[in-house]
Design an enzyme around this catalytic site. Structure first.
Site, mmCIF file in Angstrom:
data_model
loop_
_atom_site.group_PDB
_atom_site.id
_atom_site.type_symbol
_atom_site.label_atom_id
_atom_site.label_comp_id
_atom_site.label_asym_id
_atom_site.label_seq_id
_atom_site.Cartn_x
_atom_site.Cartn_y
_atom_site.Cartn_z
ATOM 1 C CE LYS A 174 -3.515 -4.129 5.492
ATOM 2 N NZ LYS A 174 -3.075 -5.251 4.642
ATOM 3 N NE ARG B 87 3.262 -2.978 5.396
ATOM 4 C CZ ARG B 87 2.282 -2.439 4.677
ATOM 5 N NH1 ARG B 87 1.687 -1.344 5.066
ATOM 6 N NH2 ARG B 87 1.895 -3.033 3.572
ATOM 7 N NE ARG C 38 -3.786 -5.099 -4.995
ATOM 8 C CZ ARG C 38 -3.599 -4.891 -3.695
ATOM 9 N NH1 ARG C 38 -4.621 -4.623 -2.908
ATOM 10 N NH2 ARG C 38 -2.400 -4.940 -3.177
ATOM 11 N NE ARG D 121 -0.501 -1.984 -4.858
ATOM 12 C CZ ARG D 121 -0.785 -1.969 -3.554
ATOM 13 N NH1 ARG D 121 -1.973 -1.559 -3.145
ATOM 14 N NH2 ARG D 121 0.101 -2.353 -2.680
ATOM 15 N NE ARG E 77 2.919 -5.729 -1.031
ATOM 16 C CZ ARG E 77 1.666 -5.528 -1.376
ATOM 17 N NH1 ARG E 77 1.181 -6.091 -2.469
ATOM 18 N NH2 ARG E 77 0.894 -4.760 -0.661
#
Ligand code: AMP
Length: 185
Positions: free
Chosen positions: A15, A90, A123, A129, A140
Protein backbone atom coordinates in the site's frame (compact mmCIF):
# COMPACT_ATOMS: atom_id res chain seq x y z
CA UNK A 1 -11.69 9.79 -12.12
CA UNK A 2 -12.36 9.63 -8.38
CA UNK A 3 -10.16 11.89 -6.34
CA UNK A 4 -11.17 10.95 -2.80
CA UNK A 5 -9.46 7.61 -2.66
CA UNK A 6 -8.83 4.91 -0.09
CA UNK A 7 -6.28 2.15 -0.37
CA UNK A 8 -7.19 -1.07 1.46
CA UNK A 9 -5.32 -4.33 1.82
CA UNK A 10 -3.39 -6.41 4.36
CA UNK A 11 -0.07 -5.28 5.82
CA UNK A 12 2.60 -6.07 3.26
CA UNK A 13 0.27 -5.66 0.27
CA UNK A 14 2.43 -2.77 -0.95
CA UNK A 15 0.00 0.00 0.00
CA UNK A 16 2.72 2.49 0.96
CA UNK A 17 4.65 2.08 -2.31
CA UNK A 18 1.52 2.16 -4.45
CA UNK A 19 0.09 5.12 -2.55
CA UNK A 20 3.25 7.18 -3.11
CA UNK A 21 3.28 6.46 -6.85
CA UNK A 22 -0.45 6.86 -7.37
CA UNK A 23 -0.40 10.23 -5.60
CA UNK A 24 2.40 11.40 -7.88
CA UNK A 25 0.44 10.33 -10.95
CA UNK A 26 -2.83 11.89 -9.75
CA UNK A 27 -1.38 14.97 -8.04
CA UNK A 28 -3.18 14.42 -4.74
CA UNK A 29 -1.74 14.23 -1.20
CA UNK A 30 -0.92 10.88 0.38
CA UNK A 31 -2.42 10.68 3.86
CA UNK A 32 -0.98 7.75 5.81
CA UNK A 33 -1.72 7.40 9.51
CA UNK A 34 1.19 4.92 9.79
CA UNK A 35 3.61 7.53 8.39
CA UNK A 36 2.21 10.27 10.67
CA UNK A 37 2.39 8.00 13.73
CA UNK A 38 5.95 6.81 12.97
CA UNK A 39 7.05 10.45 12.58
CA UNK A 40 5.48 11.25 15.97
CA UNK A 41 7.33 8.31 17.55
CA UNK A 42 10.61 9.42 15.98
CA UNK A 43 10.07 13.01 17.17
CA UNK A 44 9.21 11.82 20.70
CA UNK A 45 5.99 13.86 20.87
CA UNK A 46 3.21 13.09 23.36
CA UNK A 47 1.30 11.34 20.56
CA UNK A 48 4.40 9.33 19.70
CA UNK A 49 4.89 8.25 23.31
CA UNK A 50 1.26 7.09 23.48
CA UNK A 51 1.44 5.17 20.19
CA UNK A 52 4.89 3.58 20.33
CA UNK A 53 4.26 0.42 22.38
CA UNK A 54 0.91 -0.23 20.69
CA UNK A 55 2.48 0.00 17.24
CA UNK A 56 5.39 -2.24 18.23
CA UNK A 57 2.90 -4.96 19.26
CA UNK A 58 0.92 -4.80 16.01
CA UNK A 59 -2.27 -3.66 17.75
CA UNK A 60 -4.24 -0.60 16.71
CA UNK A 61 -3.84 2.85 18.20
CA UNK A 62 -7.17 4.08 19.62
CA UNK A 63 -9.86 5.22 17.21
CA UNK A 64 -10.05 8.53 19.05
CA UNK A 65 -6.37 9.32 18.43
CA UNK A 66 -6.29 8.42 14.72
CA UNK A 67 -9.64 10.07 13.99
CA UNK A 68 -8.23 13.28 15.49
CA UNK A 69 -5.07 12.99 13.37
CA UNK A 70 -7.02 12.49 10.14
CA UNK A 71 -9.56 15.26 10.87
CA UNK A 72 -6.69 17.71 11.31
CA UNK A 73 -4.90 16.48 8.21
CA UNK A 74 -8.02 16.63 6.01
CA UNK A 75 -8.61 20.22 7.12
CA UNK A 76 -5.32 21.29 5.49
CA UNK A 77 -5.73 23.14 2.22
CA UNK A 78 -3.96 20.59 0.00
CA UNK A 79 -6.66 18.01 0.79
CA UNK A 80 -9.44 20.21 -0.58
CA UNK A 81 -9.19 18.79 -4.12
CA UNK A 82 -8.74 15.17 -3.16
CA UNK A 83 -6.45 12.77 -1.33
CA UNK A 84 -5.49 9.17 -1.00
CA UNK A 85 -6.04 7.64 2.42
CA UNK A 86 -3.62 4.84 3.27
CA UNK A 87 -4.01 2.90 6.54
CA UNK A 88 -7.11 4.84 7.60
CA UNK A 89 -9.89 3.93 8.25
CA UNK A 90 -8.89 0.62 9.81
CA UNK A 91 -12.04 -0.03 11.83
CA UNK A 92 -15.75 0.43 11.20
CA UNK A 93 -15.82 3.10 13.94
CA UNK A 94 -13.13 5.05 12.06
CA UNK A 95 -15.07 4.68 8.80
CA UNK A 96 -18.25 5.93 10.49
CA UNK A 97 -16.36 8.93 11.86
CA UNK A 98 -14.90 9.70 8.45
CA UNK A 99 -18.30 9.58 6.74
CA UNK A 100 -19.25 7.71 3.56
CA UNK A 101 -18.84 10.74 1.27
CA UNK A 102 -15.16 10.96 2.11
CA UNK A 103 -14.42 7.88 -0.03
CA UNK A 104 -15.32 7.85 -3.74
CA UNK A 105 -13.24 4.81 -4.66
CA UNK A 106 -11.73 2.19 -2.36
CA UNK A 107 -8.92 0.30 -4.09
CA UNK A 108 -8.38 -3.10 -2.50
CA UNK A 109 -4.94 -4.59 -3.13
CA UNK A 110 -5.45 -8.33 -3.01
CA UNK A 111 -2.54 -10.49 -1.79
CA UNK A 112 -2.70 -13.98 -0.20
CA UNK A 113 -1.61 -14.39 3.44
CA UNK A 114 1.45 -16.58 2.71
CA UNK A 115 2.79 -14.01 0.27
CA UNK A 116 2.18 -11.20 2.78
CA UNK A 117 4.11 -13.01 5.55
CA UNK A 118 6.98 -13.70 3.13
CA UNK A 119 7.17 -10.05 2.06
CA UNK A 120 6.98 -8.69 5.59
CA UNK A 121 9.74 -11.02 6.80
CA UNK A 122 11.89 -9.77 3.94
CA UNK A 123 11.11 -6.14 4.84
CA UNK A 124 12.01 -6.93 8.46
CA UNK A 125 15.43 -8.10 7.34
CA UNK A 126 15.97 -5.12 5.03
CA UNK A 127 14.49 -2.18 6.94
CA UNK A 128 14.36 -3.34 10.54
CA UNK A 129 10.92 -1.82 11.22
CA UNK A 130 10.06 -2.42 14.90
CA UNK A 131 6.72 -4.02 13.97
CA UNK A 132 8.11 -6.49 11.42
CA UNK A 133 9.07 -9.44 13.66
CA UNK A 134 7.27 -12.73 12.89
CA UNK A 135 4.98 -12.67 15.97
CA UNK A 136 4.04 -9.07 15.37
CA UNK A 137 3.48 -9.74 11.66
CA UNK A 138 1.05 -12.56 12.49
CA UNK A 139 -0.71 -10.34 15.01
CA UNK A 140 -1.02 -7.52 12.47
CA UNK A 141 -2.62 -9.95 10.03
CA UNK A 142 -5.05 -11.17 12.69
CA UNK A 143 -5.94 -7.58 13.56
CA UNK A 144 -6.36 -6.79 9.85
CA UNK A 145 -8.77 -9.69 9.33
CA UNK A 146 -10.77 -8.89 12.44
CA UNK A 147 -10.93 -5.08 12.31
CA UNK A 148 -10.10 -3.87 8.80
CA UNK A 149 -11.17 -6.53 6.27
CA UNK A 150 -14.87 -5.87 7.14
CA UNK A 151 -14.39 -2.44 5.53
CA UNK A 152 -14.31 -4.16 2.12
CA UNK A 153 -18.01 -4.91 2.64
CA UNK A 154 -18.59 -1.56 4.29
CA UNK A 155 -17.39 0.23 1.14
CA UNK A 156 -18.77 -2.42 -1.24
CA UNK A 157 -20.33 0.15 -3.59
CA UNK A 158 -17.02 2.00 -3.90
CA UNK A 159 -14.66 -1.01 -4.05
CA UNK A 160 -12.43 -1.99 -6.95
CA UNK A 161 -10.17 -4.98 -6.32
CA UNK A 162 -6.81 -5.34 -8.02
CA UNK A 163 -4.34 -8.21 -8.00
CA UNK A 164 -1.43 -7.21 -5.76
CA UNK A 165 1.06 -9.73 -7.18
CA UNK A 166 3.36 -8.34 -9.85
CA UNK A 167 5.89 -5.56 -10.31
CA UNK A 168 5.34 -2.15 -8.74
CA UNK A 169 4.68 -0.72 -12.23
CA UNK A 170 2.19 -3.44 -13.14
CA UNK A 171 0.19 -2.87 -9.98
CA UNK A 172 0.25 0.89 -10.50
CA UNK A 173 -1.14 0.36 -14.03
CA UNK A 174 -3.91 -1.86 -12.64
CA UNK A 175 -4.89 0.87 -10.15
CA UNK A 176 -4.88 3.64 -12.76
CA UNK A 177 -6.94 1.52 -15.19
CA UNK A 178 -9.40 0.57 -12.46
CA UNK A 179 -9.82 4.24 -11.50
CA UNK A 180 -10.33 5.21 -15.11
CA UNK A 181 -13.04 2.56 -15.53
CA UNK A 182 -14.72 3.72 -12.32
CA UNK A 183 -14.70 7.29 -13.63
CA UNK A 184 -16.32 6.22 -16.90
CA UNK A 185 -19.20 4.35 -15.32
P1 AMP B 1 0.87 1.06 8.80
O1 AMP B 1 2.13 1.76 8.42
O2 AMP B 1 -0.34 1.62 8.13
O3 AMP B 1 0.96 -0.43 8.67
O4 AMP B 1 0.65 1.35 10.35
C1 AMP B 1 1.59 0.93 11.32
C2 AMP B 1 0.92 0.85 12.70
O5 AMP B 1 0.40 2.15 13.07
C3 AMP B 1 -0.29 -0.07 12.78
O6 AMP B 1 0.08 -1.42 13.00
C4 AMP B 1 -1.04 0.52 13.98
O7 AMP B 1 -0.44 0.18 15.20
C5 AMP B 1 -0.84 2.01 13.75
N1 AMP B 1 -1.90 2.58 12.90
C6 AMP B 1 -1.77 3.11 11.64
N2 AMP B 1 -2.95 3.52 11.16
C7 AMP B 1 -3.87 3.24 12.12
C8 AMP B 1 -5.28 3.40 12.22
N3 AMP B 1 -5.99 3.94 11.22
N4 AMP B 1 -5.89 2.98 13.35
C9 AMP B 1 -5.19 2.46 14.37
N5 AMP B 1 -3.87 2.26 14.35
C10 AMP B 1 -3.20 2.64 13.24
Amino acid sequence: MGRRLLLLGPPGAGKGTQATMLCRVLGIPHISTGVILRAAVAAGTELGRKAEAIMASGELVSDEIVIGIVRERLAESDAACGYLLDGFPRTVAQADALGADAVEVAIVIDVADDEVVKRLMQRAAEEGRADDTEDVIRNRLTVYRRETAPLIDYYSKAVVTIDGVGSVGEILCRSVLALRQEGEE
